[in-house]
Design an enzyme around this catalytic site. Structure first.
Site, PDB file in Angstrom:
ATOM      1  N   LYS A 130      14.806  -3.365   2.014  1.00 53.26           N
ATOM      2  CA  LYS A 130      13.750  -2.876   1.112  1.00 53.26           C
ATOM      3  C   LYS A 130      14.151  -1.519   0.522  1.00 53.26           C
ATOM      4  O   LYS A 130      14.060  -1.286  -0.679  1.00 53.26           O
ATOM      5  CB  LYS A 130      12.455  -2.726   1.929  1.00 53.26           C
ATOM      6  CG  LYS A 130      11.201  -2.966   1.151  1.00 53.26           C
ATOM      7  CD  LYS A 130       9.983  -2.987   2.060  1.00 53.26           C
ATOM      8  CE  LYS A 130       9.368  -4.358   2.160  1.00 53.26           C
ATOM      9  NZ  LYS A 130       8.051  -4.400   2.795  1.00 53.26           N
ATOM     10  N   ARG A 161       0.149 -14.228   1.751  1.00 54.20           N
ATOM     11  CA  ARG A 161      -0.447 -14.152   3.082  1.00 54.20           C
ATOM     12  C   ARG A 161      -1.840 -14.789   3.092  1.00 54.20           C
ATOM     13  O   ARG A 161      -2.701 -14.425   2.302  1.00 54.20           O
ATOM     14  CB  ARG A 161      -0.510 -12.688   3.556  1.00 54.20           C
ATOM     15  CG  ARG A 161       0.856 -12.153   3.943  1.00 54.20           C
ATOM     16  CD  ARG A 161       0.815 -10.685   4.337  1.00 54.20           C
ATOM     17  NE  ARG A 161       0.749  -9.799   3.183  1.00 54.20           N
ATOM     18  CZ  ARG A 161       0.842  -8.468   3.273  1.00 54.20           C
ATOM     19  NH1 ARG A 161       0.990  -7.887   4.447  1.00 54.20           N
ATOM     20  NH2 ARG A 161       0.788  -7.731   2.193  1.00 54.20           N
ATOM     21  N   PHE A 187     -17.282 -10.669  -7.592  1.00 54.54           N
ATOM     22  CA  PHE A 187     -17.091 -11.451  -6.356  1.00 54.54           C
ATOM     23  C   PHE A 187     -18.113 -12.577  -6.229  1.00 54.54           C
ATOM     24  O   PHE A 187     -18.548 -12.914  -5.138  1.00 54.54           O
ATOM     25  CB  PHE A 187     -17.090 -10.529  -5.120  1.00 54.54           C
ATOM     26  CG  PHE A 187     -15.790  -9.806  -4.978  1.00 54.54           C
ATOM     27  CD1 PHE A 187     -14.843 -10.243  -4.066  1.00 54.54           C
ATOM     28  CD2 PHE A 187     -15.485  -8.736  -5.788  1.00 54.54           C
ATOM     29  CE1 PHE A 187     -13.621  -9.611  -3.964  1.00 54.54           C
ATOM     30  CE2 PHE A 187     -14.260  -8.095  -5.702  1.00 54.54           C
ATOM     31  CZ  PHE A 187     -13.328  -8.540  -4.780  1.00 54.54           C
ATOM     32  N   VAL A 200       0.822  -1.212   0.000  1.00 53.89           N
ATOM     33  CA  VAL A 200       0.000   0.000   0.000  1.00 53.89           C
ATOM     34  C   VAL A 200       0.858   1.265   0.000  1.00 53.89           C
ATOM     35  O   VAL A 200       0.645   2.174  -0.799  1.00 53.89           O
ATOM     36  CB  VAL A 200      -0.966  -0.008   1.213  1.00 53.89           C
ATOM     37  CG1 VAL A 200      -1.567   1.359   1.458  1.00 53.89           C
ATOM     38  CG2 VAL A 200      -2.076  -1.025   0.956  1.00 53.89           C
ATOM     39  N   GLY A 209     -14.973 -20.842  -5.547  1.00 53.07           N
ATOM     40  CA  GLY A 209     -13.584 -21.307  -5.533  1.00 53.07           C
ATOM     41  C   GLY A 209     -13.218 -21.918  -4.195  1.00 53.07           C
ATOM     42  O   GLY A 209     -14.096 -22.357  -3.439  1.00 53.07           O
ATOM     43  N   CYS A 220      -5.792  -9.195   3.335  1.00 51.59           N
ATOM     44  CA  CYS A 220      -6.827  -8.314   3.904  1.00 51.59           C
ATOM     45  C   CYS A 220      -8.057  -9.045   4.422  1.00 51.59           C
ATOM     46  O   CYS A 220      -8.380  -8.932   5.601  1.00 51.59           O
ATOM     47  CB  CYS A 220      -7.236  -7.271   2.867  1.00 51.59           C
ATOM     48  SG  CYS A 220      -5.916  -6.115   2.495  1.00 51.59           S
TER      49      CYS A 220
HETATM   50  N1  LIG Z   1      -2.100  -5.217   0.611  1.00 53.44           N
HETATM   51  C1  LIG Z   1      -3.282  -4.777   0.229  1.00 53.44           C
HETATM   52  O1  LIG Z   1      -3.821  -5.169  -0.812  1.00 53.44           O
HETATM   53  C2  LIG Z   1      -4.011  -3.754   1.066  1.00 53.44           C
HETATM   54  C3  LIG Z   1      -5.115  -3.073   0.509  1.00 53.44           C
HETATM   55  C4  LIG Z   1      -5.777  -2.121   1.280  1.00 53.44           C
HETATM   56  C5  LIG Z   1      -5.352  -1.853   2.567  1.00 53.44           C
HETATM   57  N2  LIG Z   1      -4.294  -2.540   3.088  1.00 53.44           N
HETATM   58  C6  LIG Z   1      -3.856  -2.205   4.443  1.00 53.44           C
HETATM   59  O2  LIG Z   1      -2.709  -1.361   4.348  1.00 53.44           O
HETATM   60  C7  LIG Z   1      -1.804  -1.630   5.431  1.00 53.44           C
HETATM   61  C8  LIG Z   1      -0.443  -1.997   4.886  1.00 53.44           C
HETATM   62  O3  LIG Z   1      -0.578  -3.211   4.174  1.00 53.44           O
HETATM   63  P1  LIG Z   1       0.589  -3.743   3.214  1.00 53.44           P
HETATM   64  O4  LIG Z   1       0.032  -4.929   2.516  1.00 53.44           O
HETATM   65  O5  LIG Z   1       1.127  -2.609   2.415  1.00 53.44           O
HETATM   66  O6  LIG Z   1       1.668  -4.199   4.319  1.00 53.44           O
HETATM   67  P2  LIG Z   1       3.209  -4.608   4.097  1.00 53.44           P
HETATM   68  O7  LIG Z   1       3.508  -5.581   5.146  1.00 53.44           O
HETATM   69  O8  LIG Z   1       3.415  -4.974   2.652  1.00 53.44           O
HETATM   70  O9  LIG Z   1       4.007  -3.259   4.332  1.00 53.44           O
HETATM   71  C9  LIG Z   1       4.135  -2.638   5.577  1.00 53.44           C
HETATM   72  C10 LIG Z   1       5.522  -1.983   5.633  1.00 53.44           C
HETATM   73  O10 LIG Z   1       5.591  -1.139   6.768  1.00 53.44           O
HETATM   74  C11 LIG Z   1       6.929  -1.170   7.258  1.00 53.44           C
HETATM   75  N3  LIG Z   1       6.934  -0.624   8.616  1.00 53.44           N
HETATM   76  C12 LIG Z   1       6.368  -1.132   9.737  1.00 53.44           C
HETATM   77  N4  LIG Z   1       6.578  -0.315  10.788  1.00 53.44           N
HETATM   78  C13 LIG Z   1       7.281   0.748  10.327  1.00 53.44           C
HETATM   79  C14 LIG Z   1       7.777   1.959  10.923  1.00 53.44           C
HETATM   80  N5  LIG Z   1       7.596   2.234  12.210  1.00 53.44           N
HETATM   81  N6  LIG Z   1       8.467   2.803  10.152  1.00 53.44           N
HETATM   82  C15 LIG Z   1       8.665   2.547   8.841  1.00 53.44           C
HETATM   83  N7  LIG Z   1       8.216   1.448   8.214  1.00 53.44           N
HETATM   84  C16 LIG Z   1       7.517   0.559   8.954  1.00 53.44           C
HETATM   85  C17 LIG Z   1       7.304  -2.637   7.122  1.00 53.44           C
HETATM   86  O11 LIG Z   1       8.702  -2.809   7.129  1.00 53.44           O
HETATM   87  C18 LIG Z   1       6.663  -2.991   5.779  1.00 53.44           C
HETATM   88  O12 LIG Z   1       7.578  -2.816   4.706  1.00 53.44           O
HETATM   89  C19 LIG Z   1      -2.470  -2.726   6.269  1.00 53.44           C
HETATM   90  O13 LIG Z   1      -3.205  -2.132   7.306  1.00 53.44           O
HETATM   91  C20 LIG Z   1      -3.416  -3.389   5.274  1.00 53.44           C
HETATM   92  O14 LIG Z   1      -4.516  -4.002   5.909  1.00 53.44           O
HETATM   93  C21 LIG Z   1      -3.607  -3.468   2.367  1.00 53.44           C
END
Ligand SMILES: NC(=O)c1ccc[n+]([C@@H]2O[C@H](COP(=O)([O-])OP(=O)(O)OC[C@H]3O[C@@H](n4cnc5c(N)ncnc54)[C@H](O)[C@@H]3O)[C@@H](O)[C@H]2O)c1
Length: 438
Positions: free
Chosen positions: A35, A331, A252, A11, A256, A263
């Site tokens: 990263k 995940r 949706f 995100v 499956g 999420c």
């Molecule tokens: N992945 C999706 O499709 C999606 C879609 C909508 C919303 N979200 C939400 O967005 C949020 C992030 O999801 P994601 O999939 O991007 O997670 P992710 O695990 O891919 O990325 C999170 C990143 O945050 C970094 N991080 C953690 N603590 C930190 C800090 N204090 N300082 C700097 N960096 C830090 C981690 O190292 C990691 O790289 C979650 O709450 C998720 O539910 C995800």
């Protein structure tokens, strides 16, 4: 606008890059040094179509940069987005907010001048209040507003979703923060993306309500698939028949092996926990969670039946590991539960996925990975499609038949039909279409 994004995962990296592409100046922060090193070197740590090119062009234009140094990046920012992970808390299913709160504390110490702090992470109702409290406690003189702006992008289509969203939800009360958020998203007005301003708590709940509804829709059609098998109906026609009703909608409704991903599983569970805490249970979602959990493992029964009732000592070739195509995200992927269930029953698993094998290798044991469908299918007693990557939609069944120990296809995504595989001598098992099975 000077924008800082804390957390450069799926995100944070997509949001930051798209904001830069809109013309804002963006710094993406992550505490994971490897990263940030990769990103500085032009490598993208995740698989997301189109992201590499978009990052490169915005870095070249001088609008996008990467750092592990949070404090400098926050000091100069007009807006700080928190986009860190909120996984399920071990043991109880509540959202683990420790990363959000740690980020809030770090941000607080570096705020300089009026700054809007935005939670983009998916966070339970009331988290914004706690973020505000933490910042005020850490830095009582700070001039800031905490805003909720949940993200709705889908992995695999993330850039398009971010640039052409169905809606942008912003939860706030303060007028200064409203004008900053309006400015942040102004480039999207051309696409007429509706900007929904509401209260912070409502905005937080909207995100969970959206994901829970979609998870429920998937689970609904999965149960209808089981019923279709029991009564001799075709679930795909049922889905089409109801989906053409605009009140229901066609999306949706693909039966499956159950939903997975980063999420839906954690967000449905977190919503259940929030609702229980407030003595207002969401029983539909509770049931959705438990049906989906059982469903993933139960898919192993389909495989066992397809190979004559017992997979013990048999080689099973698994095609597709990620929770959906066009991502490398493993995940909570259904593949993990299905593989474990098959291994528990004594099967030997060989697997291939275009992008997910590195992650899958860390999350599974005793799986042999191959370089394509044909390599893993060699001497296999069944080929099982778990994720519907495009590359699996036109398999050479003549070639597979020659190499496999038995011509058995288990298609958990309904991408084939009996006519396509019967001519090559394959038996065919799918989901909710008994008239298609052979
Ligand atoms: N992945 C999706 O499709 C999606 C879609 C909508 C919303 N979200 C939400 O967005 C949020 C992030 O999801 P994601 O999939 O991007 O997670 P992710 O695990 O891919 O990325 C999170 C990143 O945050 C970094 N991080 C953690 N603590 C930190 C800090 N204090 N300082 C700097 N960096 C830090 C981690 O190292 C990691 O790289 C979650 O709450 C998720 O539910 C995800």
């Amino acid at each position: 606008m000077l924008i800082t994004v804390i957390g450069s995962g799926y995100v944070g990296l997509v949001s930051g890059t798209c904001f830069a592409d809109f013309g804002h100046d963006v710094i993406c922060v992550d505490k994971a040094e490897d990263k940030i090193e990769k990103l500085k070197g032009g490598q993208i740590p995740i698989y997301e179509p189109g992201l590499e090119e978009l990052v490169a062009s915005n870095v070249k234009a001088g609008r996008l940069s990467f750092t592990t140094e949070l404090s400098d990046a926050v000091r100069t920012a007009d807006v700080v987005f928190i986009a860190v992970g909120t996984p399920s808390r071990r043991g109880d299913g509540h959202a683990d907010l420790s990363y959000v709160y740690a980020a809030a504390k770090e941000i607080a110490a570096s705020l300089d001048g009026f700054t809007v702090v935005v939670t983009k992470s998916t966070v339970p109702v009331g988290t914004g209040d706690e973020v505000e409290r933490i910042i005020r406690e850490t830095n009582p003189d700070a001039d800031f507003e905490v805003v909720s702006n949940p993200e709705f992008l889908r992995e695999g289509a993330a850039i398009n979703d971010f640039k052409r969203p169905d809606r942008i939800v912003v939860g706030l009360t303060d007028e200064r923060a409203k004008s900053v958020m309006t400015e942040v998203y102004r480039p999207l007005y051309l696409n007429r993306a509706p900007l929904v301003f509401t209260s912070r708590r409502t905005s937080e709940l909207i995100k969970y309500a959206g994901n829970a509804f979609l998870a429920m829709k998937i689970t609904f059609i999965n149960e209808l698939a089981d019923l279709s098998e029991a009564v001799g109906a075709d679930v795909q026609d049922v889905a089409r028949g109801i989906g053409l009703d605009n009140r229901i909608g066609a999306k949706f409704l693909n039966a499956g092996p159950g939903y997975g991903g980063s999420c839906f599983p954690k967000d449905t569970l977190a919503l259940v926990k929030t609702a229980q805490d407030h003595s207002s249970p969401v029983r539909l979602i509770e049931t959705t969670c438990s049906i989906n959990d059982q469903r993933k493992r139960s898919m192993s029964k389909k495989v066992a039946e397809a190979v004559g009732g017992d997979v013990r000592g048999k080689k099973i070739a698994v095609l597709g590991l990620t929770f959906k195509p066009n991502t490398d995200d493993m995940r909570d992927s259904p593949a993990l539960s299905i593989i474990q269930a098959l291994q528990d029953k004594g099967a030997e698993i060989h697997a291939y996925d275009p992008e997910g094998m590195d992650s899958a290798a860390q999350l599974t044991e005793h799986v042999t990975f191959g370089s394509d469908a044909y390599e893993i299918a060699k001497d296999a007693h069944a080929l099982v499609i778990i994720t519907e990557w495009n590359a699996f939609r036109a398999l050479d069944f003549g070639r597979l038949k020659k190499d496999m120990a038995a011509p058995v296809l288990v298609d958990l995504r309904n991408i084939y039909g009996k006519d396509e595989v019967a001519k090559y001598g394959f038996s065919y098992t799918c989901v909710g279409r008994p008239d298609q099975e052979i």
